[in-house]
Design a protein around this motif. Structure first.
Motif, PDB file in Angstrom:
ATOM      1  N   ALA A  66       0.829  -1.203   0.000  1.00 59.54           N
ATOM      2  CA  ALA A  66       0.000   0.000   0.000  1.00 59.54           C
ATOM      3  C   ALA A  66       0.864   1.254   0.000  1.00 59.54           C
ATOM      4  N   GLY A  67       1.953   1.226   0.744  1.00 58.43           N
ATOM      5  CA  GLY A  67       2.849   2.371   0.790  1.00 58.43           C
ATOM      6  C   GLY A  67       3.514   2.663  -0.543  1.00 58.43           C
ATOM      7  N   ALA A  68       3.638   1.625  -1.376  1.00 52.39           N
ATOM      8  CA  ALA A  68       4.228   1.803  -2.711  1.00 52.39           C
ATOM      9  C   ALA A  68       3.179   2.165  -3.752  1.00 52.39           C
ATOM     10  N   GLY A  69       1.928   2.338  -3.322  1.00 53.32           N
ATOM     11  CA  GLY A  69       0.890   2.802  -4.240  1.00 53.32           C
ATOM     12  C   GLY A  69      -0.116   1.768  -4.685  1.00 53.32           C
ATOM     13  N   ALA A  70       0.038   0.511  -4.263  1.00 54.99           N
ATOM     14  CA  ALA A  70      -0.889  -0.527  -4.704  1.00 54.99           C
ATOM     15  C   ALA A  70      -2.247  -0.372  -4.021  1.00 54.99           C
ATOM     16  N   GLU A  71      -3.283  -0.805  -4.716  1.00 56.30           N
ATOM     17  CA  GLU A  71      -4.630  -0.890  -4.138  1.00 56.30           C
ATOM     18  C   GLU A  71      -4.757  -2.275  -3.521  1.00 56.30           C
ATOM     19  N   VAL A  72      -4.673  -2.323  -2.198  1.00 55.67           N
ATOM     20  CA  VAL A  72      -4.565  -3.593  -1.487  1.00 55.67           C
ATOM     21  C   VAL A  72      -5.896  -3.975  -0.857  1.00 55.67           C
ATOM     22  N   THR A  73      -6.233  -5.252  -0.956  1.00 52.60           N
ATOM     23  CA  THR A  73      -7.382  -5.807  -0.244  1.00 52.60           C
ATOM     24  C   THR A  73      -6.874  -6.778   0.810  1.00 52.60           C
ATOM     25  N   LEU A  74      -7.288  -6.567   2.039  1.00 55.80           N
ATOM     26  CA  LEU A  74      -6.939  -7.448   3.140  1.00 55.80           C
ATOM     27  C   LEU A  74      -7.986  -8.554   3.195  1.00 55.80           C
ATOM     28  N   ALA A  75      -7.586  -9.775   2.896  1.00 55.11           N
ATOM     29  CA  ALA A  75      -8.500 -10.921   2.912  1.00 55.11           C
ATOM     30  C   ALA A  75      -8.309 -11.640   4.237  1.00 55.11           C
ATOM     31  N   VAL A  76      -9.277 -11.501   5.137  1.00 53.72           N
ATOM     32  CA  VAL A  76      -9.099 -11.941   6.519  1.00 53.72           C
ATOM     33  C   VAL A  76     -10.319 -12.715   7.004  1.00 53.72           C
ATOM     34  N   ARG A  77     -10.119 -13.511   8.031  1.00 55.22           N
ATOM     35  CA  ARG A  77     -11.240 -14.207   8.666  1.00 55.22           C
ATOM     36  C   ARG A  77     -11.930 -13.297   9.681  1.00 55.22           C
ATOM     37  N   ASP A  78     -11.137 -12.542  10.445  1.00 54.73           N
ATOM     38  CA  ASP A  78     -11.657 -11.669  11.491  1.00 54.73           C
ATOM     39  C   ASP A  78     -11.803 -10.255  10.929  1.00 54.73           C
ATOM     40  N   MET A  79     -13.022  -9.874  10.601  1.00 54.21           N
ATOM     41  CA  MET A  79     -13.258  -8.585   9.967  1.00 54.21           C
ATOM     42  C   MET A  79     -12.897  -7.415  10.882  1.00 54.21           C
ATOM     43  N   ALA A  80     -13.169  -7.528  12.177  1.00 51.45           N
ATOM     44  CA  ALA A  80     -12.839  -6.446  13.097  1.00 51.45           C
ATOM     45  C   ALA A  80     -11.330  -6.215  13.137  1.00 51.45           C
ATOM     46  N   ALA A  81     -10.566  -7.302  13.208  1.00 54.31           N
ATOM     47  CA  ALA A  81      -9.109  -7.175  13.199  1.00 54.31           C
ATOM     48  C   ALA A  81      -8.631  -6.610  11.872  1.00 54.31           C
ATOM     49  N   GLY A  82      -9.254  -7.021  10.770  1.00 53.05           N
ATOM     50  CA  GLY A  82      -8.881  -6.508   9.458  1.00 53.05           C
ATOM     51  C   GLY A  82      -9.135  -5.015   9.331  1.00 53.05           C
ATOM     52  N   ARG A  83     -10.266  -4.554   9.847  1.00 54.38           N
ATOM     53  CA  ARG A  83     -10.569  -3.119   9.781  1.00 54.38           C
ATOM     54  C   ARG A  83      -9.578  -2.313  10.623  1.00 54.38           C
ATOM     55  N   ASP A  84      -9.191  -2.861  11.757  1.00 53.99           N
ATOM     56  CA  ASP A  84      -8.202  -2.191  12.595  1.00 53.99           C
ATOM     57  C   ASP A  84      -6.871  -2.060  11.857  1.00 53.99           C
ATOM     58  N   VAL A  85      -6.449  -3.138  11.195  1.00 53.16           N
ATOM     59  CA  VAL A  85      -5.209  -3.102  10.414  1.00 53.16           C
ATOM     60  C   VAL A  85      -5.318  -2.088   9.281  1.00 53.16           C
ATOM     61  N   SER A  86      -6.452  -2.073   8.617  1.00 52.48           N
ATOM     62  CA  SER A  86      -6.661  -1.131   7.514  1.00 52.48           C
ATOM     63  C   SER A  86      -6.491   0.305   7.982  1.00 52.48           C
ATOM     64  N   GLU A  87      -7.077   0.619   9.130  1.00 46.71           N
ATOM     65  CA  GLU A  87      -6.965   1.975   9.664  1.00 46.71           C
ATOM     66  C   GLU A  87      -5.526   2.305  10.041  1.00 46.71           C
ATOM     67  N   ARG A  88      -4.826   1.335  10.602  1.00 50.03           N
ATOM     68  CA  ARG A  88      -3.429   1.567  10.989  1.00 50.03           C
ATOM     69  C   ARG A  88      -2.537   1.762   9.767  1.00 50.03           C
ATOM     70  N   ILE A  89      -2.788   1.000   8.720  1.00 51.07           N
ATOM     71  CA  ILE A  89      -2.014   1.175   7.491  1.00 51.07           C
ATOM     72  C   ILE A  89      -2.266   2.559   6.907  1.00 51.07           C
ATOM     73  N   ALA A  90      -3.522   2.969   6.869  1.00 54.82           N
ATOM     74  CA  ALA A  90      -3.860   4.284   6.332  1.00 54.82           C
ATOM     75  C   ALA A  90      -3.163   5.390   7.114  1.00 54.82           C
ATOM     76  N   ALA A  91      -3.163   5.289   8.437  1.00 57.43           N
ATOM     77  CA  ALA A  91      -2.549   6.325   9.264  1.00 57.43           C
ATOM     78  C   ALA A  91      -1.033   6.349   9.135  1.00 57.43           C
ATOM     79  N   SER A  92      -0.419   5.163   9.086  1.00 61.27           N
ATOM     80  CA  SER A  92       1.048   5.103   9.066  1.00 61.27           C
ATOM     81  C   SER A  92       1.632   5.373   7.686  1.00 61.27           C
ATOM     82  N   ARG A  93       0.857   5.093   6.633  1.00 63.05           N
ATOM     83  CA  ARG A  93       1.388   5.221   5.275  1.00 63.05           C
ATOM     84  C   ARG A  93       0.844   6.435   4.534  1.00 63.05           C
ATOM     85  N   GLY A  94      -0.142   7.099   5.116  1.00 60.64           N
ATOM     86  CA  GLY A  94      -0.722   8.257   4.438  1.00 60.64           C
ATOM     87  C   GLY A  94      -1.459   7.888   3.172  1.00 60.64           C
ATOM     88  N   VAL A  95      -2.165   6.762   3.212  1.00 60.69           N
ATOM     89  CA  VAL A  95      -2.910   6.288   2.047  1.00 60.69           C
ATOM     90  C   VAL A  95      -4.363   6.067   2.449  1.00 60.69           C
TER      91      VAL A  95
END
Length: 321
Positions: free
Chosen positions: A42-71
């Motif tokens: 994601a930091g290199a510009g890719a449109e990434v989809t997180l394919a996960v079993r635990d949706m709550a954990a996946g959403r948390d990761v998504s938010e953290r990636i957005a905040a840390s990478r500015g995407v």
């Protein structure tokens, strides 16, 4: 490996690489190496989809990636790799979209013998059958990306533990033979290596390749079923708790080889390889330590073809392919 040695990270691999316009799916992206892979892409510009079993954990990761990478926050999609119906549903939702990169990162190691609803031993389900099915169902999307000058690569995360097992196509799901949880883990990863060989052969005409990678020793939730006694017996730690190779890799370091497999120009058109430390691994032979390099049986074309036929038959028998 000493504590002072600096190892490449996924960000190091992607330095200077622009993945704008590329799409990527990363399974198991709610923890560990999967998070590091997704964040780097994601930091290199890719449109990434997180394919996960635990949706709550996946959403948390998504938010953290957005905040840390500015995407923008990566998309989060549910897929349970213990269920082939869930794999099929995910692939159906993706069906009309091109896909540049499929990173089959999710893994399962060392649980007690457990059979899934599809009749698959759980480690085989997560580490082999689900990546097999997902990679096949998403082939049209990967081929479409290739046709559009995209990447069209599949990566499957393996392990040096493949050396613990010998291929047994007569009883892939431990219905008749004794179950040892670590031999079964190694067997599933051996099968993953062979999947890369046959998948690449079968789909060479559309230019889609699959390579197997080992991230190396990384302390993640993958080891939740492993006791200290298990780790000592396998030689992963010494009896005093120290590590034979000095230290474990960080998740960012463990993500380096999967990301290298996904983007390295020198791997263009090359499939069926086993990659280690951002290089094509050597064939294991004495005096190399166990767990390093790749067993020659992991790359055997006839075995890869036979395994594919058996596994495909089991998937069809379950009405899932």
């Amino acid at each position: 490996m000493s504590d002072t040695i600096s190892l490449p990270t996924a960000d190091d691999v992607l330095r200077g690489v622009d993945l704008t316009g590329c799409t990527a799916v990363v399974t198991g992206a709610s923890s560990g190496v999967g998070v590091a892979i997704a964040a780097a892409l994601a930091g290199a510009g890719a449109e990434v989809t997180l394919a996960v079993r635990d949706m709550a954990a996946g959403r948390d990761v998504s938010e953290r990636i957005a905040a840390s990478r500015g995407v923008a926050p990566p998309a989060v999609e549910q897929v349970d790799l213990l269920s082939m119906a869930s794999v099929r549903a995910f692939a159906e939702r993706w069906r009309s979209r091109p896909l540049d990169l499929l990173i089959n990162n999710a893994g399962l190691m060392g649980p007690p013998l457990t059979m899934t609803e599809d009749g698959f031993e759980s480690q085989m389900a997560v580490n082999y059958f689900a990546p097999f099915l997902l990679s096949e169902l998403l082939l049209p999307s990967l081929a479409a990306a290739r046709e559009g000058s995209g990447i069209g690569r599949v990566v499957i995360v393996s392990s040096g533990s493949h050396q613990l097992a010998t291929l047994d196509t007569h009883d892939l799901n431990y219905e008749r033979r004794a179950y040892d949880k670590f031999e079964a883990y190694g067997h599933a990863k051996l099968c993953a290596n062979l999947l890369a060989v046959e998948y690449s052969r079968r789909h060479a005409d559309v230019g889609v390749t699959m390579n197997a990678v080992t991230p190396g020793g990384v302390e993640t939730k993958l080891g939740r079923h492993v006791t200290f006694e298990d780790a000592v017996k396998l030689g992963w730690v010494n009896e005093d708790g120290s590590l034979p190779q000095g230290r474990m890799k960080t998740a960012d370091e463990g993500a380096a080889t999967p990301v290298w497999a996904a983007v390295a120009p020198e791997l263009e058109g090359q499939g069926g390889l086993y990659l280690e430390d951002c290089a094509i691994a050597p064939i294991w032979a004495p005096p190399m330590p166990s767990g390093w390099g790749v067993s020659s049986s992991s790359l055997e074309p006839d075995a890869a073809r036979l395994l594919w036929q058996v596994a495909e038959g089991l998937l069809r028998k379950s009405g899932l392919k």
